[in-house]
Scaffold this active site. Sequence first.
Site, short mmCIF file in Angstrom:
data_model
loop_
_atom_site.label_atom_id
_atom_site.label_comp_id
_atom_site.label_asym_id
_atom_site.label_seq_id
_atom_site.Cartn_x
_atom_site.Cartn_y
_atom_site.Cartn_z
N ASP A 8 27.89 -19.85 -8.72
CA ASP A 8 28.27 -18.67 -7.95
C ASP A 8 27.59 -18.74 -6.58
O ASP A 8 26.38 -18.97 -6.51
CB ASP A 8 27.83 -17.39 -8.67
N ASP A 130 38.59 -10.38 -15.99
CA ASP A 130 37.21 -9.95 -16.21
C ASP A 130 37.27 -8.52 -16.73
O ASP A 130 37.61 -7.59 -15.98
CB ASP A 130 36.41 -10.00 -14.91
#
Length: 260
Positions: A8, A130
């Site tokens: 990330d 998500d």
Amino acid sequence: MLIIPAIDIKEGKCVRLTRGEFDKKKIYLDNPCDMAIIWRKQNAKMIHVVDLDAALTGKPVNFDKIKEIVSTLDIPVQVGGGIRSFETVARYLEIGVSRVVIGSAAVTNPELVEELLKRYSSSQIVVGIDAQNGVPRIKGWTESSGMKDYELALEMKKRGVKRIIYTDISCDGMMQGVGFDSTKRFAMKAGMKVTASGGVTNSEDLKKLRELEQYGVDSVIIGKALYETNFPCQKLWYNFEKGMDIDSNFSSALKKECCS
């Protein structure tokens, strides 16, 4: 089951969040490409990269960092985070990204997914869902989609999507175990290829996830557990290779240059 390390990127650095909360970040390396090389040295077959800044802004803020990773590694790289236009997808695929993950746009602009699949293959375009309590969150997990996770998956399936990357937000970055029940429920209802994500803490979680292969779960993205060396073999590598310079001479690779 394919294990995919996650990188990330926020403000150009390699970070991990807790439950996607941007104020709960931990920086692991200043240069994400160095992290990618480490995972490749540890035998990664694919890398999952997320532009966290783009997830909030909708623009590929860390594009150059991602390009550096793609040009350095000899394995496929899939990229997600704020990819909401045809142009952004094309730009990523042109630099060698193997798979682009559409998240928020699958909810706000499903026609984009359909248009992309007219131009690119279903192995290049996948959708990331998500979910929190079975409801997809969008725009960097800051907004609710107002629909069920499996409903979104079935809608994407109609439009030609073959694979979903499914993240249980309540587990992500918590180091308290994978969302086994939520992933199983989703996979059974979706009837698609599924990459599990969020909460994997140790090898026992991986063994448990293998029970879901019969429902289409064939791969898993792992983040914080790898960074915190929760797997015994990692400790051996770190202990014996401590102090080694990071370079791009990783196993089986013939690459152009080192990352700075």
